[in-house]
Motif scaffolding. Sequence first.
Motif, mmCIF file in Angstrom:
data_model
loop_
_atom_site.group_PDB
_atom_site.id
_atom_site.type_symbol
_atom_site.label_atom_id
_atom_site.label_comp_id
_atom_site.label_asym_id
_atom_site.label_seq_id
_atom_site.Cartn_x
_atom_site.Cartn_y
_atom_site.Cartn_z
ATOM 1 N N HIS A 131 -14.526 18.338 73.524
ATOM 2 C CA HIS A 131 -14.446 18.808 74.903
ATOM 3 C C HIS A 131 -15.731 19.536 75.287
ATOM 4 C CE1 HIS A 131 -10.052 18.200 75.744
ATOM 5 N NE2 HIS A 131 -10.067 18.060 74.430
ATOM 6 N N ILE A 138 -8.478 22.874 75.687
ATOM 7 C CA ILE A 138 -8.156 22.982 77.107
ATOM 8 C C ILE A 138 -7.766 24.410 77.462
ATOM 9 C CG2 ILE A 138 -6.468 22.280 78.853
ATOM 10 C CD1 ILE A 138 -6.450 19.502 77.444
ATOM 11 N N ASP A 180 -6.921 19.174 71.018
ATOM 12 C CA ASP A 180 -7.110 19.001 72.463
ATOM 13 C C ASP A 180 -6.529 20.178 73.236
ATOM 14 O OD1 ASP A 180 -8.464 16.573 72.437
ATOM 15 O OD2 ASP A 180 -6.618 15.382 72.528
#
Length: 448
Positions: free
Chosen positions: A142, A218, A214
């Motif tokens: 990310h 986030i 993930d």
Amino acid sequence: MSQTPTELTQALLDAAKKAGADAADAIAIEGTALSIDVRAGTLEQAERAEGRDLGLRVFVGRRVASVSTSDTRAEALTAMAERAVAMARETPEDPYAGLADPSQLARDWDMDALQLADPAEEPAPAELEDDARRAEAAALAHEGITMVHSASATYSAQNVALAASNGFAGGYRRTGRSRSCVAVAGTGLAMERDYDGDSRIFQSDLRSAEDIGDTAAIRALERLNPKRPKTGAYPVLFDERISSSLIGHLVAASNGASVARGASWLRGALGEDVLPKGLSLIEDPHRPRTAASRPFDAEGLATKARKLIDDGVLTGWTLDLANARKLEMESTANAARSVSGGISPTVWNLELTQGDRTREDLMAEMGSGLLVTSMIGSTINPNTGDYSRGAAGWWVENGALAYPVSGVTLAGNLREMLRAITPANDARPWLSRVVPSLLVEGLTLAGD
């Protein structure tokens, strides 16, 4: 050949009787734990622990003492029992001490129905390392994630045996498997971190390492550039991942040990409304594949489902034998013990009644206020229920997320807060505490 945990507990009882104990109980735990940590793409730490731990509690009249050891040799067990009896003879009498009556003991439980142990083989260290690496890689993929503070995978297995001179003997096997990741976003003083993880009994139930990485990323990115809202009284929505802490304060106040000491803001509240009408808090120690499930408690009493709160009303305390005797009540089969510690009451699996609206529905209802996603510190007055905790999350404006928030303090009184909660419908059913997001009206928020 080494003795099993069941054989060791019987050997301890025999040794205690020979040493002069009037009664005794013993616990033996044989365990394996494996933990792998990865950082910056390389193995940072690998730990494996194996061992056996024994605990013995002896009674000489109304005098009681507890000792523990990891030495399973016959001569060590004899010395342990003799030491325990000598200690008991020097302690003050406890009028509430004593084992369960044989008529109270658990019998004919169904271990298979509880599914406390995964029959799958223990994972290899390389498999756990791969879990951690995949979680870390998913987080680092990310943009804006500057590092992963930790990515971990663990496995544990325990064989537990309990026996007492009143005739009780029982045991069970328990396994656990987990994956977790802590991601960091931003740089310097603007760094923010957040995490995700999953812990299950059965490996096949675990969320994927990629999903965990993930989600941690986030969450960390969402916390960048936080602000502090104006000080005032606002509605506060406790997100599902931390809402169980609010119910935890209620559970702590209904613990029989606290009540017996007079150190509970719920003392004198039996039969009174402590939650809104329509809400119940149910304890079910027989829920399959759940971490806190068990067929019997640490005193050999059969565990059973009960309602701590029924339609908003407090129905009873959480009790072991000694605290039940102090309060002139019956044990609720909630005794817990460690190998080295004494008996104390604790709750097993809990589930709060869920609502019929989503978290987003409650956000729309609150209009402007705070969605809390993490908390730090805790100042709880056990006698009054006055509540103060640091918090971070999202400011909600006109029912929608507006900007991240950190460095604020929430304050209120638990008795008032809990009587005014509104639950969402988003609780995760596999947790030992199944609690949805909770909306609380009118908390004091200390910001700018």
